[in-house]
Design a protein around this motif. Structure first.
Motif, PDB file in Angstrom:
ATOM      1  N   ALA A  55       0.871  -1.182   0.000  1.00 55.57           N
ATOM      2  CA  ALA A  55       0.000   0.000   0.000  1.00 55.57           C
ATOM      3  C   ALA A  55       0.905   1.229   0.000  1.00 55.57           C
ATOM      4  CB  ALA A  55      -0.898   0.000   1.233  1.00 55.57           C
ATOM      5  N   ALA A  56       0.382   2.337  -0.438  1.00 58.78           N
ATOM      6  CA  ALA A  56       1.183   3.564  -0.524  1.00 58.78           C
ATOM      7  C   ALA A  56       1.858   3.876   0.815  1.00 58.78           C
ATOM      8  CB  ALA A  56       0.309   4.730  -0.959  1.00 58.78           C
ATOM      9  N   GLY A  57       3.173   4.001   0.785  1.00 60.13           N
ATOM     10  CA  GLY A  57       3.939   4.351   1.969  1.00 60.13           C
ATOM     11  C   GLY A  57       4.240   3.192   2.911  1.00 60.13           C
ATOM     12  N   GLU A  58       3.762   1.993   2.596  1.00 56.69           N
ATOM     13  CA  GLU A  58       4.010   0.799   3.427  1.00 56.69           C
ATOM     14  C   GLU A  58       5.018  -0.092   2.712  1.00 56.69           C
ATOM     15  OE1 GLU A  58       1.731  -3.221   4.972  1.00 56.69           O
ATOM     16  OE2 GLU A  58       0.570  -1.675   3.965  1.00 56.69           O
ATOM     17  N   PHE A  59       6.240  -0.137   3.229  1.00 56.91           N
ATOM     18  CA  PHE A  59       7.292  -0.923   2.604  1.00 56.91           C
ATOM     19  C   PHE A  59       7.565  -2.182   3.410  1.00 56.91           C
ATOM     20  CE2 PHE A  59       7.937   3.371   1.097  1.00 56.91           C
ATOM     21  CZ  PHE A  59       8.150   3.176  -0.257  1.00 56.91           C
ATOM     22  N   LYS A  60       7.801  -3.259   2.684  1.00 56.65           N
ATOM     23  CA  LYS A  60       8.165  -4.542   3.279  1.00 56.65           C
ATOM     24  C   LYS A  60       9.435  -5.016   2.587  1.00 56.65           C
ATOM     25  CE  LYS A  60       4.389  -5.166   5.770  1.00 56.65           C
ATOM     26  NZ  LYS A  60       4.334  -5.592   7.153  1.00 56.65           N
ATOM     27  N   ALA A  61      10.303  -5.694   3.334  1.00 58.02           N
ATOM     28  CA  ALA A  61      11.532  -6.235   2.756  1.00 58.02           C
ATOM     29  C   ALA A  61      11.671  -7.697   3.157  1.00 58.02           C
ATOM     30  CB  ALA A  61      12.739  -5.441   3.233  1.00 58.02           C
ATOM     31  N   PHE A  62      12.134  -8.490   2.211  1.00 58.29           N
ATOM     32  CA  PHE A  62      12.292  -9.923   2.417  1.00 58.29           C
ATOM     33  C   PHE A  62      13.592 -10.393   1.792  1.00 58.29           C
ATOM     34  CE2 PHE A  62       7.825  -8.865   1.704  1.00 58.29           C
ATOM     35  CZ  PHE A  62       7.237  -9.320   2.881  1.00 58.29           C
ATOM     36  N   SER A  63      14.039 -11.558   2.232  1.00 55.52           N
ATOM     37  CA  SER A  63      15.147 -12.214   1.550  1.00 55.52           C
ATOM     38  C   SER A  63      14.656 -12.555   0.147  1.00 55.52           C
ATOM     39  CB  SER A  63      15.527 -13.500   2.283  1.00 55.52           C
ATOM     40  OG  SER A  63      16.410 -14.265   1.489  1.00 55.52           O
ATOM     41  N   ALA A  64      15.499 -12.367  -0.838  1.00 54.82           N
ATOM     42  CA  ALA A  64      15.137 -12.705  -2.213  1.00 54.82           C
ATOM     43  C   ALA A  64      15.498 -14.149  -2.541  1.00 54.82           C
ATOM     44  CB  ALA A  64      15.829 -11.755  -3.190  1.00 54.82           C
ATOM     45  N   LYS A  65      15.946 -14.891  -1.547  1.00 54.83           N
ATOM     46  CA  LYS A  65      16.340 -16.283  -1.737  1.00 54.83           C
ATOM     47  C   LYS A  65      15.138 -17.180  -1.478  1.00 54.83           C
ATOM     48  CE  LYS A  65      19.926 -19.463  -0.226  1.00 54.83           C
ATOM     49  NZ  LYS A  65      21.048 -19.640   0.703  1.00 54.83           N
ATOM     50  N   CYS A  66      14.672 -17.875  -2.508  1.00 56.05           N
ATOM     51  CA  CYS A  66      13.505 -18.747  -2.408  1.00 56.05           C
ATOM     52  C   CYS A  66      13.753 -19.838  -1.369  1.00 56.05           C
ATOM     53  CB  CYS A  66      13.187 -19.376  -3.766  1.00 56.05           C
ATOM     54  SG  CYS A  66      11.746 -20.455  -3.737  1.00 56.05           S
ATOM     55  N   LYS A  82      13.775  -5.809   8.384  1.00 55.34           N
ATOM     56  CA  LYS A  82      13.280  -4.484   8.747  1.00 55.34           C
ATOM     57  C   LYS A  82      13.621  -3.520   7.624  1.00 55.34           C
ATOM     58  CE  LYS A  82      13.934  -2.807  12.778  1.00 55.34           C
ATOM     59  NZ  LYS A  82      14.517  -2.326  14.046  1.00 55.34           N
ATOM     60  N   VAL A  83      12.682  -2.646   7.295  1.00 55.21           N
ATOM     61  CA  VAL A  83      12.938  -1.655   6.256  1.00 55.21           C
ATOM     62  C   VAL A  83      12.473  -0.296   6.756  1.00 55.21           C
ATOM     63  CG1 VAL A  83      10.750  -2.074   5.047  1.00 55.21           C
ATOM     64  CG2 VAL A  83      12.656  -1.083   3.795  1.00 55.21           C
ATOM     65  N   ALA A  84      13.256   0.722   6.453  1.00 61.83           N
ATOM     66  CA  ALA A  84      12.919   2.093   6.818  1.00 61.83           C
ATOM     67  C   ALA A  84      13.268   3.001   5.642  1.00 61.83           C
ATOM     68  CB  ALA A  84      13.702   2.525   8.057  1.00 61.83           C
ATOM     69  N   VAL A  85      12.606   4.132   5.590  1.00 63.70           N
ATOM     70  CA  VAL A  85      12.909   5.138   4.580  1.00 63.70           C
ATOM     71  C   VAL A  85      13.567   6.307   5.300  1.00 63.70           C
ATOM     72  CG1 VAL A  85      11.999   6.653   2.798  1.00 63.70           C
ATOM     73  CG2 VAL A  85      10.961   4.399   3.159  1.00 63.70           C
ATOM     74  N   GLN A  86      14.795   6.604   4.925  1.00 61.19           N
ATOM     75  CA  GLN A  86      15.556   7.707   5.498  1.00 61.19           C
ATOM     76  C   GLN A  86      16.013   8.614   4.360  1.00 61.19           C
ATOM     77  OE1 GLN A  86      16.146   8.275   8.799  1.00 61.19           O
ATOM     78  NE2 GLN A  86      14.947   6.457   9.315  1.00 61.19           N
ATOM     79  N   ALA A  87      15.588   9.853   4.400  1.00 67.92           N
ATOM     80  CA  ALA A  87      15.943  10.828   3.360  1.00 67.92           C
ATOM     81  C   ALA A  87      15.592  10.296   1.964  1.00 67.92           C
ATOM     82  CB  ALA A  87      17.419  11.202   3.459  1.00 67.92           C
ATOM     83  N   GLY A  88      14.455   9.606   1.872  1.00 72.30           N
ATOM     84  CA  GLY A  88      13.989   9.103   0.592  1.00 72.30           C
ATOM     85  C   GLY A  88      14.637   7.821   0.124  1.00 72.30           C
ATOM     86  N   LYS A  89      15.576   7.287   0.899  1.00 77.79           N
ATOM     87  CA  LYS A  89      16.296   6.050   0.535  1.00 77.79           C
ATOM     88  C   LYS A  89      15.820   4.875   1.401  1.00 77.79           C
ATOM     89  CE  LYS A  89      19.478   7.984  -2.187  1.00 77.79           C
ATOM     90  NZ  LYS A  89      19.629   7.679  -3.561  1.00 77.79           N
ATOM     91  N   LEU A  90      15.768   3.700   0.790  1.00 74.31           N
ATOM     92  CA  LEU A  90      15.392   2.488   1.511  1.00 74.31           C
ATOM     93  C   LEU A  90      16.597   1.957   2.286  1.00 74.31           C
ATOM     94  CD1 LEU A  90      13.478   0.754  -1.390  1.00 74.31           C
ATOM     95  CD2 LEU A  90      12.448   1.626   0.702  1.00 74.31           C
TER      96      LEU A  90
END
Length: 158
Positions: free
Chosen positions: A90-101, A145-153
């Motif tokens: 959703a807009a403004g909601e970021f999720k991060a995961f391992s890209a390893k299947c 964990k993912v955060a947006v700091q100064a527009g960067k992930l």
């Protein structure tokens, strides 16, 4: 004379290791017994780390991936070199995961239609929580964990 064969054997083994490692000077200096090789190896490793996401510019242990605007709402982006996938359910909601299947360890390759897809055996994962939506994967993608700091992930492995 008994010391000469031992030294010769060590030299041969170190040189063989250097050849197997690609013949780099770092591998050869790693064979020395002077103790200075660890700083050479660390600086070589640090040089490589900068090319994979500017890890040093974020919070402690965080990997800076790029602009948050690169991740589309309802989709995601695979950061192949870092083995991380970031989604924006959703807009403004970021999720991060391992890209390893979790099935065979392949790196997922795309995020479409609300799902993260693995090209190897067809596993699919939800963009909201990394849960398995199809295919042979036995478990969800590990979440970071993912955060947006100064527009960067900034992503931190938990």
């Amino acid at each position: 004379m008994s010391e000469s064969p031992a030294t010769s054997r060590r030299t041969v083994l170190c040189c063989a290791a250097a050849v197997l490692a690609g013949g780099s000077a770092v591998a050869v200096t790693g064979c020395s017994s002077s103790g200075s090789s660890s700083s050479s190896n660390n600086s070589a490793n640090s040089a490589g780390a900068g090319s994979s996401g500017n890890a040093g510019s974020g919070a402690a242990g965080a990997v800076v991936l790029g602009a948050a605007t690169d991740v589309p709402v309802g989709g995601g982006k695979v950061y192949r070199d870092q083995k991380i996938v970031v989604t924006q359910p959703a807009a403004g909601e970021f999720k991060a995961f391992s890209a390893k299947c979790t099935h065979a360890g392949c790196i997922v390759d795309q995020v479409t239609a609300g799902q993260i897809s693995c090209p190897c055996h067809g596993s699919k994962f939800a963009i909201a929580d990394g849960s398995v939506k199809g295919g042979p994967a036995p478990s969800p993608l590990p979440e970071y964990k993912v955060a947006v700091q100064a527009g960067k992930l900034q992503v931190t492995k938990v």
